[in-house]
Design a protein around this motif. Structure first.
Motif, PDB file in Angstrom:
ATOM      1  N   PRO A 149       7.220  -3.700  -8.166  1.00  0.00           N
ATOM      2  CA  PRO A 149       5.940  -4.008  -8.816  1.00  0.00           C
ATOM      3  C   PRO A 149       4.751  -3.567  -7.956  1.00  0.00           C
ATOM      4  O   PRO A 149       4.805  -3.615  -6.728  1.00  0.00           O
ATOM      5  N   THR A 150       3.690  -3.161  -8.621  1.00  0.00           N
ATOM      6  CA  THR A 150       2.476  -2.727  -7.923  1.00  0.00           C
ATOM      7  C   THR A 150       1.676  -3.940  -7.473  1.00  0.00           C
ATOM      8  O   THR A 150       1.232  -4.749  -8.293  1.00  0.00           O
ATOM      9  N   ARG A 151       1.544  -4.065  -6.176  1.00  0.00           N
ATOM     10  CA  ARG A 151       0.693  -5.105  -5.604  1.00  0.00           C
ATOM     11  C   ARG A 151       0.400  -4.737  -4.163  1.00  0.00           C
ATOM     12  O   ARG A 151       1.305  -4.422  -3.390  1.00  0.00           O
ATOM     13  N   TYR A 152      -0.863  -4.750  -3.829  1.00  0.00           N
ATOM     14  CA  TYR A 152      -1.271  -4.423  -2.460  1.00  0.00           C
ATOM     15  C   TYR A 152      -1.059  -5.647  -1.575  1.00  0.00           C
ATOM     16  O   TYR A 152      -1.404  -6.766  -1.963  1.00  0.00           O
ATOM     17  N   PRO A 153      -0.461  -5.527  -0.338  1.00  0.00           N
ATOM     18  CA  PRO A 153       0.034  -4.315   0.322  1.00  0.00           C
ATOM     19  C   PRO A 153       1.563  -4.208   0.293  1.00  0.00           C
ATOM     20  O   PRO A 153       2.250  -4.408   1.301  1.00  0.00           O
ATOM     21  N   ALA A 154       2.117  -3.862  -0.873  1.00  0.00           N
ATOM     22  CA  ALA A 154       3.566  -3.715  -0.981  1.00  0.00           C
ATOM     23  C   ALA A 154       4.092  -2.576  -0.114  1.00  0.00           C
ATOM     24  O   ALA A 154       5.290  -2.514   0.174  1.00  0.00           O
ATOM     25  N   GLY A 155       3.201  -1.669   0.331  1.00  0.00           N
ATOM     26  CA  GLY A 155       3.633  -0.568   1.182  1.00  0.00           C
ATOM     27  C   GLY A 155       3.780  -0.930   2.638  1.00  0.00           C
ATOM     28  O   GLY A 155       4.267  -0.122   3.433  1.00  0.00           O
TER      29      GLY A 155
END
Length: 556
Positions: A235-241
């Protein structure tokens, strides 16, 4: 197959602003009139320059050798001549300079002759040395030398290898476009890493806002047909990176304070790093270029394949910098650093160049007092207490800030993003960290000075002892003083000992006692040594006068 995804606490969902720079494919940027290649572009020691002023260099030639194990080589991005080796401004908020090799391209782009390297038959240590000399470092932002991370350590294997393509920060799309352009080569590099780490599985992760890249990777994975290789959409959510956050999402493992992911059998690399490993081992290509996103307040946002050392002004000229630009940033809007000098070069850590304007990013509102609402704590992906860190950092109570795990802060900016008082929290944390590092450096310098002082004192004491021993040895070689009554010298010598220096000192002390006793034998009236000496001197003068005159009349 991965059956379950987990979640991490906190995080935010800012506007991604990624579509503008992904409309066109990656373009290869033309070379500038001069390339400024910094020698220090990664964590660790500064490479030693291998070229001199006036030297001709070829593309891929090493111009800086790795200095120690925690270091990586630097190479010429094209053929040309070295016109300077001098400090140049770096892409850093401080605007400070660093040693760099300045190359003037000759336009021929002649490559150095590549030496064949059979990595299939090479030992793991030889492969790591080759990657070090090829200049391969982490291209996700940390720029840690990759050859060190590709060591499985004491366990001899890694359970899970994570290839990070999440790219969660707004505006940045270089990894997205790279995954679309070269998915198969990225996966081949990941399989090489898997072999070096003896990993049981490889998980290539990217966010669900990159459907084209996900489709390209899944097709490439199916074509390669490795059962241990899987592409996972998160899922897209900052800071998943972030490495710890992505590992938590994929494996459920929460890496605690003071530990590393390798302690739990997990290692993480960026997708661009995997591609660099494949190019280095399969084609002998040194890391001399990278993909850079140029976005924000520009006419034509795009991703460019850029030679390392290209001036940042050259990239903004290619996209058309708008006149109302008020700030330039290297990185994204959440974690990027302001650039005081537009002529600083692109380095291995440069993934995005962002132009800011008052329209695109509103000026910061005035900072208000903290109301302890707790929004920053709810948004923190590292499970910290940002408001406590803020209070202690502002009060310069750095010891308490460390107790609240200041150095676990990844400076993602989520806390400042949600703060209703508009407090630039990350700036306070960076200030506290820099002060702590400065004090540690001062303490190390003081400790070194104290050690040098103590060593000097020890050396002075040792020299005194050696001089005393030599003096005692010379005195021991002289004949003993014979007493006035003709008797033999006192035989109260010091007892035998195994220490030669101690024996010599004791012998000298014995002779001194014998001399004292010889003088004391004449002193029948318990006179002081000074009085006895005066009497002896007068007696001596009387004897000399008597001998000259032949009479016993005293001279005085």
């Amino acid at each position: 197959m991965l059956n379950k995804l987990f979640s991490f606490n906190g995080g935010v969902k800012p506007d991604p602003n990624k579509s503008a720079s992904t409309r066109e494919p990656i373009a290869r940027l033309a070379l500038p009139p001069q390339l400024v290649i910094p020698l220090h572009q990664h964590i660790g020691g500064t490479p030693r320059p291998l070229v001199s002023f006036g030297d001709r260099v070829l593309r891929g030639q090493r111009i800086g050798a790795a200095d120690g194990n925690v270091s990586s080589a630097v190479h010429a991005p094209t053929s040309g001549h070295v016109v300077a080796i001098e400090p140049r401004p770096m892409p850093h908020a401080s605007g400070l300079s660093s040693p760099a090799v300045v190359i003037e391209p000759d336009g021929q782009d002649i490559a150095i002759e590549r030496e064949p390297f059979d990595w299939h038959a090479a030992a793991p240590g030889e492969i790591r040395d080759f990657l070090r000399d090829a200049g391969v470092v982490g291209l996700g932002g940390a720029v840690f030398p990759s050859h060190l991370k590709l060591n499985p350590g004491k366990s001899g294997h890694t359970d899970t290898l994570v290839i990070n393509g999440a790219e969660c920060e707004p505006f940045i799309t270089c990894d997205d476009m790279l995954m679309r352009a070269e998915p198969e080569n990225i996966l081949r590099g990941a399989l090489i890493m898997q072999r070096m780490l003896a990993a049981k599985q490889v998980l290539v992760a990217l966010e669900d806002n990159k459907p084209d890249a996900a489709a390209a990777l899944k097709a490439a994975a199916q074509a390669l047909g490795h059962a241990s290789l899987e592409v996972v959409v998160v899922p897209t959510r900052y800071p998943a990176g972030g490495a710890k956050q992505l590992i938590r999402v994929l494996t459920g493992i929460e890496v605690p304070h003071g530990s590393r992911s390798t302690d739990y059998g997990v290692q993480c690399f960026n997708v661009a790093t995997a591609l660099a490993v494949w190019r280095a081992l399969e084609h002998g290509e040194a890391l001399t270029r990278r993909i850079v996103t140029v976005a924000g307040n520009v006419e034509r946002p795009r991703n460019f394949d850029v030679a390392i050392g290209t001036p940042i002004s050259h990239l903004f000229a290619a996209v058309g910098l708008k006149p109302d630009t008020d700030k330039l940033i290297m990185g994204g809007p959440m974690m990027g650093i302001p650039l005081p000098n537009i002529d600083a070069p692109v380095v291995k850590a440069t993934n995005c160049l962002l132009a800011s304007s008052p329209t695109l990013f509103a000026p910061p509102e005035p900072e208000l007092p903290c109301i302890r609402c707790g929004e920053c704590a709810r948004a923190c992906p590292a499970d910290l207490q940002p408001f406590e860190l803020y209070w202690h950092s502002r009060a310069r109570n750095f010891g308490r800030a460390q107790e609240y795990k200041l150095f676990d802060c990844i400076e993602c900016g989520c806390c400042a993003y949600v703060c209703p008082s508009h407090i630039p929290l990350v700036d306070y944390y960076r200030y506290a960290k820099s002060e702590i590092w400065a004090r540690e450096r001062d303490k190390d310098a003081a400790d070194s000075a104290r050690e040098r002082f103590e060593f000097r004192n020890w050396r002075a004491d040792r020299e005194k002892e050696e001089k005393a021993a030599k003096l005692a040895a010379r005195n021991a070689a002289k004949p003993a003083v014979k007493p006035a009554d003709g008797t033999a010298p006192a035989a109260d010598a010091a007892p035998a000992t195994d220490d030669p220096k101690k024996a010599l000192i004791e012998a000298a002390m014995a002779r001194a006692r014998a001399q004292k006793e010889a003088v004391a034998a004449k002193n029948t009236d318990a006179l002081t040594p000074a009085q006895q000496a005066q009497i002896d001197a007068a007696e001596e003068r009387r004897k000399r006068a008597s001998e000259r005159s032949g009479s016993d009349i005293p001279a005085e």
